[in-house]
Write a protein that holds these residues in place. Structure first.
Motif, PDB file in Angstrom:
ATOM      1  N   GLY A   1       0.797  -1.224   0.000  1.00  0.00           N
ATOM      2  CA  GLY A   1       0.000   0.000   0.000  1.00  0.00           C
ATOM      3  C   GLY A   1       0.832   1.278   0.000  1.00  0.00           C
ATOM      4  O   GLY A   1       2.060   1.229  -0.007  1.00  0.00           O
ATOM      5  N   PRO A   2       0.129   2.463   0.011  1.00  0.00           N
ATOM      6  CA  PRO A   2       0.835   3.753  -0.070  1.00  0.00           C
ATOM      7  C   PRO A   2       1.827   3.924   1.088  1.00  0.00           C
ATOM      8  O   PRO A   2       1.463   3.728   2.253  1.00  0.00           O
ATOM      9  N   THR A   3       3.034   4.293   0.748  1.00  0.00           N
ATOM     10  CA  THR A   3       4.127   4.296   1.718  1.00  0.00           C
ATOM     11  C   THR A   3       5.016   5.513   1.483  1.00  0.00           C
ATOM     12  O   THR A   3       5.204   5.942   0.348  1.00  0.00           O
ATOM     13  N   THR A   4       5.566   6.068   2.569  1.00  0.00           N
ATOM     14  CA  THR A   4       6.637   7.059   2.465  1.00  0.00           C
ATOM     15  C   THR A   4       7.846   6.495   3.191  1.00  0.00           C
ATOM     16  O   THR A   4       7.742   6.104   4.366  1.00  0.00           O
ATOM     17  N   VAL A   5       8.974   6.426   2.500  1.00  0.00           N
ATOM     18  CA  VAL A   5      10.186   5.848   3.079  1.00  0.00           C
ATOM     19  C   VAL A   5      11.065   6.968   3.646  1.00  0.00           C
ATOM     20  O   VAL A   5      11.240   8.023   3.010  1.00  0.00           O
ATOM     21  N   TYR A   6      11.601   6.736   4.851  1.00  0.00           N
ATOM     22  CA  TYR A   6      12.540   7.647   5.515  1.00  0.00           C
ATOM     23  C   TYR A   6      13.805   6.853   5.789  1.00  0.00           C
ATOM     24  O   TYR A   6      13.739   5.828   6.466  1.00  0.00           O
ATOM     25  N   ALA A   7      14.943   7.300   5.254  1.00  0.00           N
ATOM     26  CA  ALA A   7      16.146   6.483   5.397  1.00  0.00           C
ATOM     27  C   ALA A   7      17.348   7.302   5.821  1.00  0.00           C
ATOM     28  O   ALA A   7      17.515   8.459   5.445  1.00  0.00           O
ATOM     29  N   CYS A   8      18.208   6.651   6.633  1.00  0.00           N
ATOM     30  CA  CYS A   8      19.500   7.226   7.005  1.00  0.00           C
ATOM     31  C   CYS A   8      20.468   6.069   7.218  1.00  0.00           C
ATOM     32  O   CYS A   8      20.121   5.066   7.847  1.00  0.00           O
TER      33      CYS A   8
ATOM     34  N   GLU B   1      12.290   2.839  -8.605  1.00  0.00           N
ATOM     35  CA  GLU B   1      11.766   1.738  -9.444  1.00  0.00           C
ATOM     36  C   GLU B   1      10.302   1.442  -9.106  1.00  0.00           C
ATOM     37  O   GLU B   1       9.487   1.210  -9.989  1.00  0.00           O
ATOM     38  N   ARG B   2       9.954   1.524  -7.805  1.00  0.00           N
ATOM     39  CA  ARG B   2       8.579   1.196  -7.380  1.00  0.00           C
ATOM     40  C   ARG B   2       7.678   2.433  -7.290  1.00  0.00           C
ATOM     41  O   ARG B   2       6.527   2.327  -6.878  1.00  0.00           O
ATOM     42  N   GLY B   3       8.220   3.618  -7.598  1.00  0.00           N
ATOM     43  CA  GLY B   3       7.404   4.837  -7.553  1.00  0.00           C
ATOM     44  C   GLY B   3       6.996   5.235  -6.145  1.00  0.00           C
ATOM     45  O   GLY B   3       5.908   5.789  -5.930  1.00  0.00           O
ATOM     46  N   VAL B   4       7.855   4.970  -5.161  1.00  0.00           N
ATOM     47  CA  VAL B   4       7.541   5.280  -3.760  1.00  0.00           C
ATOM     48  C   VAL B   4       8.317   6.528  -3.334  1.00  0.00           C
ATOM     49  O   VAL B   4       9.528   6.592  -3.527  1.00  0.00           O
ATOM     50  N   PRO B   5       7.651   7.547  -2.731  1.00  0.00           N
ATOM     51  CA  PRO B   5       8.398   8.726  -2.271  1.00  0.00           C
ATOM     52  C   PRO B   5       9.321   8.372  -1.113  1.00  0.00           C
ATOM     53  O   PRO B   5       8.948   7.586  -0.234  1.00  0.00           O
ATOM     54  N   ALA B   6      10.526   8.948  -1.152  1.00  0.00           N
ATOM     55  CA  ALA B   6      11.502   8.665  -0.092  1.00  0.00           C
ATOM     56  C   ALA B   6      12.210   9.947   0.304  1.00  0.00           C
ATOM     57  O   ALA B   6      12.455  10.818  -0.531  1.00  0.00           O
ATOM     58  N   GLN B   7      12.500  10.051   1.596  1.00  0.00           N
ATOM     59  CA  GLN B   7      13.318  11.154   2.116  1.00  0.00           C
ATOM     60  C   GLN B   7      14.587  10.547   2.695  1.00  0.00           C
ATOM     61  O   GLN B   7      14.509   9.640   3.534  1.00  0.00           O
ATOM     62  N   LEU B   8      15.731  11.059   2.237  1.00  0.00           N
ATOM     63  CA  LEU B   8      17.015  10.486   2.631  1.00  0.00           C
ATOM     64  C   LEU B   8      17.800  11.498   3.463  1.00  0.00           C
ATOM     65  O   LEU B   8      17.955  12.653   3.053  1.00  0.00           O
ATOM     66  N   ALA B   9      18.308  11.069   4.625  1.00  0.00           N
ATOM     67  CA  ALA B   9      19.208  11.922   5.424  1.00  0.00           C
ATOM     68  C   ALA B   9      20.629  11.590   4.986  1.00  0.00           C
ATOM     69  O   ALA B   9      21.135  10.504   5.265  1.00  0.00           O
ATOM     70  N   LEU B  10      21.258  12.542   4.284  1.00  0.00           N
ATOM     71  CA  LEU B  10      22.590  12.306   3.712  1.00  0.00           C
ATOM     72  C   LEU B  10      23.672  12.805   4.663  1.00  0.00           C
ATOM     73  O   LEU B  10      23.398  13.554   5.596  1.00  0.00           O
ATOM     74  N   GLU B  11      24.901  12.421   4.363  1.00  0.00           N
ATOM     75  CA  GLU B  11      26.072  12.934   5.089  1.00  0.00           C
ATOM     76  C   GLU B  11      27.061  13.516   4.116  1.00  0.00           C
ATOM     77  O   GLU B  11      27.174  13.024   2.988  1.00  0.00           O
ATOM     78  N   SER B  12      27.768  14.535   4.544  1.00  0.00           N
ATOM     79  CA  SER B  12      28.975  14.962   3.831  1.00  0.00           C
ATOM     80  C   SER B  12      29.862  15.641   4.864  1.00  0.00           C
ATOM     81  O   SER B  12      29.402  15.950   5.965  1.00  0.00           O
ATOM     82  N   GLY B  13      31.120  15.837   4.541  1.00  0.00           N
ATOM     83  CA  GLY B  13      32.011  16.473   5.499  1.00  0.00           C
ATOM     84  C   GLY B  13      31.543  17.884   5.800  1.00  0.00           C
ATOM     85  O   GLY B  13      31.310  18.670   4.879  1.00  0.00           O
ATOM     86  N   MET B  14      31.350  18.224   7.068  1.00  0.00           N
ATOM     87  CA  MET B  14      30.839  19.557   7.435  1.00  0.00           C
ATOM     88  C   MET B  14      31.813  20.262   8.365  1.00  0.00           C
ATOM     89  O   MET B  14      32.106  19.754   9.446  1.00  0.00           O
ATOM     90  N   ALA B  15      32.288  21.433   7.940  1.00  0.00           N
ATOM     91  CA  ALA B  15      33.233  22.179   8.772  1.00  0.00           C
ATOM     92  C   ALA B  15      32.523  23.232   9.619  1.00  0.00           C
ATOM     93  O   ALA B  15      32.881  23.449  10.770  1.00  0.00           O
ATOM     94  N   CYS B  16      31.494  23.916   9.057  1.00  0.00           N
ATOM     95  CA  CYS B  16      30.826  24.970   9.833  1.00  0.00           C
ATOM     96  C   CYS B  16      29.416  24.553  10.270  1.00  0.00           C
ATOM     97  O   CYS B  16      29.011  24.815  11.379  1.00  0.00           O
ATOM     98  N   GLY B  17      28.647  23.946   9.356  1.00  0.00           N
ATOM     99  CA  GLY B  17      27.293  23.510   9.683  1.00  0.00           C
ATOM    100  C   GLY B  17      26.224  24.545   9.380  1.00  0.00           C
ATOM    101  O   GLY B  17      25.038  24.259   9.505  1.00  0.00           O
ATOM    102  N   PHE B  18      26.627  25.782   8.966  1.00  0.00           N
ATOM    103  CA  PHE B  18      25.595  26.811   8.744  1.00  0.00           C
ATOM    104  C   PHE B  18      25.798  27.602   7.454  1.00  0.00           C
ATOM    105  O   PHE B  18      25.403  28.763   7.352  1.00  0.00           O
TER     106      PHE B  18
END
Ligand SMILES: Cc1cc2nc3c(=O)[nH]c(=O)nc-3n(C[C@H](O)[C@H](O)[C@H](O)COP(=O)(O)OP(=O)(O)OC[C@H]3O[C@@H](n4cnc5c(N)ncnc54)[C@H](O)[C@@H]3O)c2cc1C
Ligand code: FES
Length: 272
Positions: free
Chosen positions: A200-207, A222-239
């Motif tokens: 059924g209808p689903t929203t994916v949250y991933a980290c 591929e399955r047409g499902v909305p997803a929100q991804l928490a990504l990482e990258s090197g952060m020196a200041c954060g703002f």
């Protein structure tokens, strides 16, 4: 959408414009990880799941008395509880280098410098859409506060080993996969996700680690499902000041600390 309407729906609590000191209340081992609680007496009590803080120990943060201090390190908050005045924040961390090693040694009563909450967090699902949370390793941290705010989410967690899978004990009801089969199923967490997506209808949250996020992105596309991804990258200041955290999207580069760390998966060609 007008800028005003966008600002009203954006899951971002603004940080006070300062580095402030909090006091460590507890620092405990949780299998392969550390769970650090700190009392932030001057911060907002309502950070949004997926937002992060830049952390640094107030003392012994660097290579020695005469040398330059380390830059602060980025951490998602795992839990927030109002505690007058201010808020009690929990961070889940894995000691993998000099900064995380020092944070792992903090004792109750020591001071922890922080800036935050920073960035944009997770948006709630559309009405009628089932939230499905997918975490890998230390990427389970921001899913803890998210799970607390959602109504009966499905939670799938993957870990390298039984010691890492101890973090699953923080979640009330999670399906667990481990690489070595010592806890839960011997599988990748994305295999559990593939089995859940048809329901059924689903929203994916991933980290989690980048290869896991890319597998989640590709499967959901591929399955047409909305997803929100928490990504990482090197952060020196954060703002937004250093441009150290830029990542490519389909519409150009963005600063992940300002426009993320949570991004809609369909903004990305790849999460790698
Ligand atoms: C938004 C955000 C939220 C985060 N949340 C958490 C969290 O909740 N818990 C947690 O334990 N960690 C989290 N991290 C990762 C954490 O910031 C890094 O592991 C930390 O900076 C490592 O510092 P260090 O001095 O111990 O090791 P370093 O010496 O800085 O790094 C050790 C190794 O890890 C690699 N590395 C460092 N940072 C990253 C990164 N961001 N992505 C990929 N590889 C990296 C380095 O290249 C090096 O090989 C988060 C990162 C971001 C950007
Ligand atoms: S971390 Fe400095 S601009 Fe993003």
């Amino acid at each position: 959408m007008t800028p005003q309407a966008a600002a009203a729906t954006e899951p971002r609590t603004l940080a006070p414009p300062e580095r402030r000191l909090s006091r460590v209340a507890a620092n405990e081992a949780l299998g392969a990880y550390r769970l650090i609680s700190t009392h932030d007496g001057h911060g907002p009590a309502d950070p949004r799941p997926g937002q992060f803080f830049m952390l640094a120990a107030a003392e012994r943060w660097g290579a020695g008395a005469d040398e330059r201090p380390y830059l602060p390190r980025a951490f998602s908050y795992a839990r927030a509880r109002p505690e007058r005045p201010g808020v009690r924040l929990d961070f889940l961390l894995e000691a993998i280098g000099p900064g995380t090693d020092r944070l792992a040694q903090l004792s109750p009563g020591e001071e922890l410098a922080l800036v935050g909450p920073l960035g944009v967090g997770f948006r709630p699902p559309e009405p009628g859409s089932r939230p499905l949370l997918v975490g890998g390793g230390i990427g389970t941290a921001p899913l803890l506060c998210l799970a607390e705010q959602l109504d009966s989410p499905t939670i799938l967690l993957g870990f390298r080993s039984g010691a890492h899978a101890e973090a699953a004990r923080l979640f009330p009801d999670a399906a667990v996969a481990t690489d070595d089969g010592s806890v839960g199923r011997r599988a990748l967490v994305t295999e559990l996700l593939a089995e859940e997506l048809d329901d059924g209808p689903t929203t994916v949250y991933a980290c989690g680690p980048a290869p896991m996020l890319e597998a989640v992105r590709a499967l959901c596309a591929e399955r047409g499902v909305p997803a929100q991804l928490a990504l990482e990258s090197g952060m020196a200041c954060g703002f937004g000041a250093c441009f150290g955290c830029v990542v490519p999207t389909k519409r150009g580069y963005i600063r992940l600390c300002l426009d993320g760390p949570v991004l809609d998966a369909d903004r990305l060609e790849s999460a790698l």
